[in-house]
Design a protein around this motif. Sequence first.
Motif, PDB file in Angstrom:
ATOM      1  N   SER A 140      -3.411  -1.418  -2.028  1.00 29.86           N
ATOM      2  CA  SER A 140      -3.131  -0.575  -3.177  1.00 29.86           C
ATOM      3  C   SER A 140      -2.161   0.511  -2.745  1.00 29.86           C
ATOM      4  N   LEU A 141      -1.255   0.874  -3.627  1.00 31.82           N
ATOM      5  CA  LEU A 141      -0.236   1.854  -3.260  1.00 31.82           C
ATOM      6  C   LEU A 141      -0.828   3.221  -2.957  1.00 31.82           C
ATOM      7  N   ASP A 142      -2.004   3.491  -3.471  1.00 28.20           N
ATOM      8  CA  ASP A 142      -2.624   4.792  -3.223  1.00 28.20           C
ATOM      9  C   ASP A 142      -3.647   4.750  -2.088  1.00 28.20           C
ATOM     10  N   ASP A 143      -3.675   3.643  -1.359  1.00 28.37           N
ATOM     11  CA  ASP A 143      -4.500   3.575  -0.149  1.00 28.37           C
ATOM     12  C   ASP A 143      -3.936   4.507   0.912  1.00 28.37           C
ATOM     13  N   LYS A 144      -4.811   5.061   1.719  1.00 27.85           N
ATOM     14  CA  LYS A 144      -4.387   5.856   2.869  1.00 27.85           C
ATOM     15  C   LYS A 144      -3.783   4.923   3.919  1.00 27.85           C
ATOM     16  N   ILE A 145      -2.699   5.364   4.539  1.00 27.99           N
ATOM     17  CA  ILE A 145      -2.024   4.504   5.510  1.00 27.99           C
ATOM     18  C   ILE A 145      -2.880   4.263   6.750  1.00 27.99           C
ATOM     19  N   SER A 146      -3.805   5.167   7.027  1.00 28.66           N
ATOM     20  CA  SER A 146      -4.686   4.996   8.195  1.00 28.66           C
ATOM     21  C   SER A 146      -5.571   3.760   8.056  1.00 28.66           C
ATOM     22  N   ARG A 147      -5.701   3.240   6.855  1.00 30.39           N
ATOM     23  CA  ARG A 147      -6.482   2.025   6.630  1.00 30.39           C
ATOM     24  C   ARG A 147      -5.790   0.798   7.228  1.00 30.39           C
ATOM     25  N   TYR A 148      -4.488   0.864   7.357  1.00 28.57           N
ATOM     26  CA  TYR A 148      -3.720  -0.307   7.798  1.00 28.57           C
ATOM     27  C   TYR A 148      -2.981  -0.104   9.116  1.00 28.57           C
ATOM     28  N   LEU A 149      -2.999   1.113   9.638  1.00 29.72           N
ATOM     29  CA  LEU A 149      -2.313   1.421  10.888  1.00 29.72           C
ATOM     30  C   LEU A 149      -3.308   1.957  11.908  1.00 29.72           C
ATOM     31  N   LYS A 150      -3.178   1.529  13.145  1.00 24.48           N
ATOM     32  CA  LYS A 150      -4.098   1.949  14.195  1.00 24.48           C
ATOM     33  C   LYS A 150      -3.658   3.272  14.820  1.00 24.48           C
ATOM     34  N   SER A 151      -4.639   4.054  15.205  1.00 25.21           N
ATOM     35  CA  SER A 151      -4.425   5.272  16.005  1.00 25.21           C
ATOM     36  C   SER A 151      -3.487   6.275  15.343  1.00 25.21           C
ATOM     37  N   THR A 152      -3.601   6.414  14.046  1.00 25.23           N
ATOM     38  CA  THR A 152      -2.794   7.434  13.376  1.00 25.23           C
ATOM     39  C   THR A 152      -3.393   8.814  13.656  1.00 25.23           C
TER      40      THR A 152
END
Length: 363
Positions: free
Chosen positions: A106-118
């Motif tokens: 979803s466009l309003d998902d937090k990017i930390s959900r899909y990227l490691k070690s943010t």
Amino acid sequence: MVEIEPARYPRPVRMIYIITGLIFALNCPADPVDDLVKSEMAKHQIPGLALMVAQHGKETRTAAYGFANLEWNIPVTPATVFEIGSVTKQFTAACILLLAEDGKLSLDDKISRYLKSTPASWSDITIRQLLTHTSGIKSYTGLDGFELARHLTQEQFIAQLGAVPLVFPPGERFSYCNTGYNLLGDIIENVSGEKYWNFLTEKILGPLGMSATTNREPSRILELRAAGYEQDKTNGLVNRDVNYTDLFSAGEMVSTVGDLMKWDAALDTQKILKNSSKEQMWTSAKLNNGKPTGYGFGWFLEPLNGHKTISHPGSTSGFAAANLRFPDDGLTIVVLCNSGEDGVADHLAKAVAGIYLTGKNQP
């Protein structure tokens, strides 16, 4: 057509093109677009340029000028492959929208959900904010350590940028950010399970027959690839800096005018994206205070002389590009050139548009 500003080239080459130019002038009526392009190429010392114009879905002009390679005196043709820089961003945005259409994000998902070690400072940043340059993450443009030769991994890239403080809180401002579009490429890979270039080819480039559009990786042998040039105050035109930035999904693409026009034609249909996705892509983002930014997802949306536009310029070391659409006027202009002057292709595309929109191109 191939047109040259002869004074910049060796005498034998100058003579050939002077004769060619005289023959052309004797046999062809004055053309305001050709006159404009020739004048601007001389003014800005553009080595070579390709141009394509479409009106109401029909290609009405395809032209090539100057040289793709000055050392070999190879002329530009419509098939010449140029780097397109940030025009890449509209393709990255489209890939994200395709994943959203499939319910994979979803466009309003937090990017930390899909990227490691943010880093913790990125915890409130959304995919939408990466798409619209409102994340507050600092762009790596101008920073050391992001050269192509380093080939940073996803983890290394995040660690290096994560150590840099946010420029502003997410959503508070618009600030053009290549970093955000690199991270979108990482998200595409992590969500799809495919390399960015594979996903892009499978979902967009392959179905549209964009066979010349690919990754600019210098080690690859790319047929008809143009050489890039910069202007040096002392030496005039010089070969572009080879130690350039790793732009990945923010600007690593090469293409041709014909391939980009295939993309533009597809955007007038639902062959790639649903109308609902395109509506989102071409709607201005808003800041936290409700102020519109004039930018959608990979496209600028500011009007030009009262005409609605959907556009994006691109610039890399040695190259400049522009994809300019006037949806209400049924006009699309693509300009690609091997000059590193920032914004020169966009300037030319808008100047050509002015001729078409006023009808001065008509005989």
